[in-house]
Design a protein around this motif. Structure first.
Motif, PDB file in Angstrom:
ATOM      1  N   SER A 200       0.349   4.529  20.241  1.00  0.00           N
ATOM      2  CA  SER A 200       1.398   3.994  21.119  1.00  0.00           C
ATOM      3  C   SER A 200       1.148   2.562  21.550  1.00  0.00           C
ATOM      4  O   SER A 200       2.063   1.753  21.608  1.00  0.00           O
ATOM      5  CB  SER A 200       1.552   4.896  22.355  1.00  0.00           C
ATOM      6  OG  SER A 200       0.451   4.758  23.243  1.00  0.00           O
ATOM      7  N   LEU A 203       2.203  -0.155  19.058  1.00  0.00           N
ATOM      8  CA  LEU A 203       3.595  -0.217  18.621  1.00  0.00           C
ATOM      9  C   LEU A 203       4.137  -1.639  18.554  1.00  0.00           C
ATOM     10  O   LEU A 203       5.085  -1.906  17.823  1.00  0.00           O
ATOM     11  CB  LEU A 203       4.479   0.627  19.551  1.00  0.00           C
ATOM     12  CG  LEU A 203       4.537   2.127  19.252  1.00  0.00           C
ATOM     13  CD1 LEU A 203       5.222   2.859  20.395  1.00  0.00           C
ATOM     14  CD2 LEU A 203       5.271   2.383  17.942  1.00  0.00           C
ATOM     15  N   PHE A 210       1.529   1.710  14.468  1.00  0.00           N
ATOM     16  CA  PHE A 210       1.479   3.027  15.103  1.00  0.00           C
ATOM     17  C   PHE A 210       0.892   4.066  14.162  1.00  0.00           C
ATOM     18  O   PHE A 210      -0.027   4.804  14.528  1.00  0.00           O
ATOM     19  CB  PHE A 210       2.879   3.454  15.537  1.00  0.00           C
ATOM     20  CG  PHE A 210       2.939   4.867  16.051  1.00  0.00           C
ATOM     21  CD1 PHE A 210       2.617   5.146  17.368  1.00  0.00           C
ATOM     22  CD2 PHE A 210       3.300   5.918  15.219  1.00  0.00           C
ATOM     23  CE1 PHE A 210       2.651   6.456  17.847  1.00  0.00           C
ATOM     24  CE2 PHE A 210       3.338   7.217  15.676  1.00  0.00           C
ATOM     25  CZ  PHE A 210       3.014   7.490  17.000  1.00  0.00           C
TER      26      PHE A 210
END
Length: 259
Positions: A200, A203, A210
């Protein structure tokens, strides 16, 4: 003179453990994950394609002022490690320490061998995954470093690589998996949660960042459960980042395959 008795370790209840986890990650990588998600949404809604945008990992903090830049870089590195100190403090409050997550010097040779092997395997495959994701339009152009060409450039990159290894592996592997185990989570569930969390906060690099980091999280989580030691993961992560940062600084602009 009355001698005070040493306080007993604090008993952890499920509620306290959940609160601990929330606090540790609210001031560290959990908050970074939220920021990275918003950053990705911004990139996806921008007028440029992902491959035409870039994400800088190590940039100047005071352009044109190298001495000030150096001090700001060092302050940033030290402050980023504060959540690690918080995690160790919370472990100590419950009668635990770094050795309980396998962070010690008991097996230096084995830890180094395991870490170097992991770095070679994951680093090479990770580079291939990134290049594939970039050329397919699923990842931003990741600029590993854009520091000024001064004497402290390489030392700061090495320190940043070490900082990344310590921060991420202590929190996302050692601390988190130990606390989730104390909550009674199944190993597979805990490893999956840890891996998704790791993915996360990458990202901002795009979907490639990711996926690659989530896969790395599954591997690291499984091996931590098997070995009971976070030290090899710190070594592996630090080596991967060090090679990536210095390799980029050395090769960028001189080879055609590196964006």
């Amino acid at each position: 003179m009355i001698q005070q008795e040493e306080a007993a370790p604090r008993v952890l209840t499920p509620r306290l453990i959940r609160s601990e986890i929330f606090v540790v990650f609210a001031v560290s990588l959990g908050a970074s994950g939220v920021y990275a998600l918003v950053s990705l949404i911004g990139s996806l809604t921008a007028s440029k394609a992902l491959g035409k945008q870039h994400a800088v990992l190590n940039g100047s903090l005071a352009p044109g002022r190298p001495t000030l830049d150096l001090f700001l870089q060092l302050i940033s590195l030290l402050s980023t490690l504060a959540p690690v100190a918080l995690a160790f403090y919370l472990l100590a409050r419950s009668g635990e320490g770094p050795a309980d997550i396998g962070l010690d010097g008991r097996e230096p040779g084995r830890d180094l061998l395991r870490g170097a092997t992991l770095a070679a395997i994951i680093g090479g495959s990770g580079l291939g995954l990134y290049l594939a994701a970039y050329h397919l339009g699923f990842a931003l152009n990741v600029v590993a470093e854009s520091l000024p060409a001064v004497w402290w450039r390489i030392p700061v990159l090495l320190l940043d690589a070490l900082q990344n290894g310590i921060l991420e592996e202590v929190l996302v592997v050692g601390y988190l998996l130990r606390r989730l185990d104390q909550l009674g989570w199944r190993p597979s569930r805990a490893i999956a949660f840890s891996a998704v969390l790791r993915g996360s906060y990458h990202l901002y690099q795009g979907f490639g960042g990711f996926i690659g980091n989530a896969v790395m999280g599954v591997i690291f989580g499984y091996l931590y459960k098997r070995w009971g030691r976070v030290t090899p993961m710190i070594i592996a992560h630090s080596l991967i980042d060090a090679v990536a940062f210095i390799g980029y600084a050395t090769l960028h602009g001189h080879v055609s395959w590196l964006p």
